[in-house]
Design an enzyme around this catalytic site. Structure first.
Site, PDB file in Angstrom:
ATOM      1  N   ASP A   1      -0.631   0.278  -5.314  1.00 40.03           N
ATOM      2  CA  ASP A   1      -1.691   1.045  -4.667  1.00 40.03           C
ATOM      3  C   ASP A   1      -2.958   0.886  -5.495  1.00 40.03           C
ATOM      4  O   ASP A   1      -2.912   0.923  -6.728  1.00 40.03           O
ATOM      5  CB  ASP A   1      -1.346   2.525  -4.512  1.00 40.03           C
TER       6      ASP A   1
ATOM      7  N   GLY B   1       4.373   7.164  -1.097  1.00 39.76           N
ATOM      8  CA  GLY B   1       5.655   6.737  -1.634  1.00 39.76           C
ATOM      9  C   GLY B   1       6.874   7.032  -0.794  1.00 39.76           C
ATOM     10  O   GLY B   1       7.990   6.669  -1.177  1.00 39.76           O
TER      11      GLY B   1
ATOM     12  N   CYS C   1      -0.619   4.171  11.099  1.00 45.18           N
ATOM     13  CA  CYS C   1      -0.507   5.439  11.828  1.00 45.18           C
ATOM     14  C   CYS C   1      -1.721   5.599  12.749  1.00 45.18           C
ATOM     15  O   CYS C   1      -2.211   6.699  12.968  1.00 45.18           O
ATOM     16  CB  CYS C   1      -0.356   6.624  10.888  1.00 45.18           C
TER      17      CYS C   1
ATOM     18  N   ASP D   1       1.951  -1.154   5.078  1.00 46.39           N
ATOM     19  CA  ASP D   1       1.551   0.066   5.780  1.00 46.39           C
ATOM     20  C   ASP D   1       0.056   0.215   5.525  1.00 46.39           C
ATOM     21  O   ASP D   1      -0.366   0.852   4.574  1.00 46.39           O
ATOM     22  CB  ASP D   1       2.353   1.254   5.239  1.00 46.39           C
TER      23      ASP D   1
ATOM     24  N   CYS E   1       0.885  -1.181   0.000  1.00 44.27           N
ATOM     25  CA  CYS E   1       0.000   0.000   0.000  1.00 44.27           C
ATOM     26  C   CYS E   1       0.912   1.217   0.000  1.00 44.27           C
ATOM     27  O   CYS E   1       1.128   1.853   1.031  1.00 44.27           O
ATOM     28  CB  CYS E   1      -0.907   0.000   1.227  1.00 44.27           C
ATOM     29  N   ALA E   2       1.475   1.538  -1.167  1.00 46.01           N
ATOM     30  CA  ALA E   2       2.677   2.373  -1.225  1.00 46.01           C
ATOM     31  C   ALA E   2       2.440   3.869  -1.129  1.00 46.01           C
ATOM     32  O   ALA E   2       3.346   4.607  -0.727  1.00 46.01           O
ATOM     33  CB  ALA E   2       3.444   2.070  -2.508  1.00 46.01           C
ATOM     34  N   ALA E   3       1.272   4.365  -1.526  1.00 45.40           N
ATOM     35  CA  ALA E   3       1.084   5.822  -1.579  1.00 45.40           C
ATOM     36  C   ALA E   3       1.206   6.435  -0.196  1.00 45.40           C
ATOM     37  O   ALA E   3       0.771   5.822   0.798  1.00 45.40           O
ATOM     38  CB  ALA E   3      -0.280   6.143  -2.197  1.00 45.40           C
TER      39      ALA E   3
ATOM     40  N   LYS F   1       7.957   5.781   2.083  1.00 50.99           N
ATOM     41  CA  LYS F   1       8.668   4.610   2.624  1.00 50.99           C
ATOM     42  C   LYS F   1       9.361   3.837   1.506  1.00 50.99           C
ATOM     43  O   LYS F   1      10.481   3.345   1.684  1.00 50.99           O
ATOM     44  CB  LYS F   1       7.687   3.729   3.398  1.00 50.99           C
TER      45      LYS F   1
END
Length: 451
Positions: free
Chosen positions: A291, A272, A392, A339, A268-270, A274
């Site tokens: 994503d 970006g 988070c 993430d 779940c990269a957005a 990390k």
């Protein structure tokens, strides 16, 4: 002082809008953004995105962001004061008026702008918004705010009751500190691109530019600015020398710690950050970043391109990680970063509209989505490989509870303990709470697949 009573509404001026003075334009945009967020349930991020490019001066863009964020963080206090000062509550059609007043209060209180400039521009913005008949009211209320200030308020009162109770039950000894930290702006954390410049060298460049930065021993690539500056003021920002990324998010690369040349999945990269950090540390990694939202994946591409990190060993796919039949080639990964989408309760100070929009039913939906992601990507991890689950959030059901449930149904998943540098012990993982060490609330759990 007698209560100020708003006059009756009059028809809005239908003449074409004239160009606005820059200070007035910022206040008009602030009122419109706040009206959409507070009264129409819109996302702060989505409302700001199309507006900021309209302001040519980066100082105006920075001021707009500062005003709307401060107004949302202090909304509970400001609305309470305004209710006490106005004999007649605003009408159903007065959303933009209330939003403008919130912007004015934030300028006088949180931002401590010169009163004459804040008052004059905000009063003029009332006219520009088609409310010339209420300009006097705006002037009177903000002058009263200037004289009397705002009463102290419990920062916990800004949180929805259901969410406040969850946090108090989960972290009874720390909840008050979380509420207090969430009511204030976060410091600006920078991540230095070690491929292009060393952290100490970049810190020296900041000092040459008159920008003070401090180090944190937990963050080998991180610098902390307690006085935020526009990114345009950061030396080499456009050339990718540095990126903005909270300290907690930077620690994800340390927690995953893939071996050199590893095949890595960022599920779940957005936006970006990390993924970029991992490549900055080891350009030999083979990284696949996914994503589900193509527009968000475009942000990942922009992030990687600015840092000079795109290449043959980096692939981006606009797909749902829970549907591997659509994208997985059958070869396992050495490391997986998950993430996961979450309630974002650890980043309220950066996304204050969360307290307006989050609903109790959201938590159950998010927990279910996180579980689906964990179950979907685990089979793609090679025996002996590492998966880092991160959010988070500061809610146990999304964090320790989520991982404990996964461990119970996944016999080959083994916890790899993380050190105290990652926060409080929280079941199989570590939890940093909002504001601790100046960082965002963040959860980490490191799992290894048994061989």
């Amino acid at each position: 002082m007698a209560d100020v009573r708003p006059p009756s509404r009059r028809p809005q001026n239908s003449r074409p809008e004239r160009p606005l003075a820059p200070g007035v334009e910022v206040r008009v945009h602030a009122a419109r953004v706040l009206d959409a967020v507070v009264n129409r349930g819109r996302s702060l991020k989505s409302e700001l995105a199309p507006v900021l490019p309209r302001l040519a001066d980066p100082r105006d863009r920075a001021l707009l962001e500062a005003v709307v964020f401060a107004a949302l963080r202090g909304r509970h206090r400001y609305e309470a004061a305004l209710r006490g000062w106005m004999a007649k509550p605003p009408g159903a059609g007065d959303g933009s008026l209330v939003a403008l007043l919130l912007a004015g209060c934030a300028q006088l209180d949180a931002l401590q702008l010169p009163a004459h400039a804040a008052l004059d521009a905000t009063v003029e913005a009332a006219r520009a918004l088609g409310r010339p008949h209420q300009a006097g009211l705006v002037n009177a209320l903000l002058r009263r705010a200037q004289r009397e200030g705002f009463p102290a308020a419990d920062p916990a009162a800004a949180w929805p009751r259901w969410l406040r109770m969850k946090l108090e039950a989960a972290w009874p000894e720390h909840a008050a500190a979380v509420f207090a930290a969430s009511a204030h702006a976060a410091p600006l954390w920078l991540r230095v691109n070690r491929r292009l410049v060393g952290r100490d060298e970049y810190r020296a460049r900041l000092e040459e530019a008159g920008i003070s930065a401090s180090l944190d021993p937990r963050l080998p690539d991180g610098l902390r600015l307690d006085e935020p500056v526009p990114v345009a003021a950061l030396p080499g920002f456009d050339q990718g020398l540095v990126a903005v990324q909270d300290g907690s998010a930077q620690q994800a690369a340390d927690a995953l710690a893939p071996e050199p040349g590893a095949r890595v999945l960022d599920a779940c990269a957005a936006p970006g950050g990390k993924a970029a950090h991992l490549i900055e540390r080891d350009p030999t990694l083979e990284l696949l970043a996914l994503d589900v939202d193509p527009r968000r994946l475009a942000r990942v591409e922009d992030t990687l391109r600015r840092g000079g990190l795109l290449g043959e060993r980096v692939q981006l796919r606009p797909v749902d990680a829970t549907a591997p039949a659509l994208w997985w080639d059958g070869f396992t990964f050495d490391a997986i970063l998950l993430d996961a989408p979450c309630s974002a309760t650890g980043v309220v100070r950066r996304q204050p509209d969360i307290l307006l929009h989050r609903r109790p039913e959201d938590i159950g939906s998010l927990v279910a989505a996180q579980a689906r992601l964990l179950d979907a990507v685990w089979p793609m991890l090679r025996p002996g490989g590492i998966l880092l689950y991160a959010t988070c959030s500061i809610l146990p059901e999304e964090n320790a509870g989520q991982v404990e449930a996964f461990l119970a149904r996944t016999p080959d998943a083994v916890v790899v303990p993380l050190p105290e540098a990652f926060g409080h012990a929280a079941g199989p993982g570590r939890q940093r709470l909002t504001g601790e060490d100046g960082m965002d609330g963040f959860f980490y759990a490191r799992l290894r697949k048994s061989e």
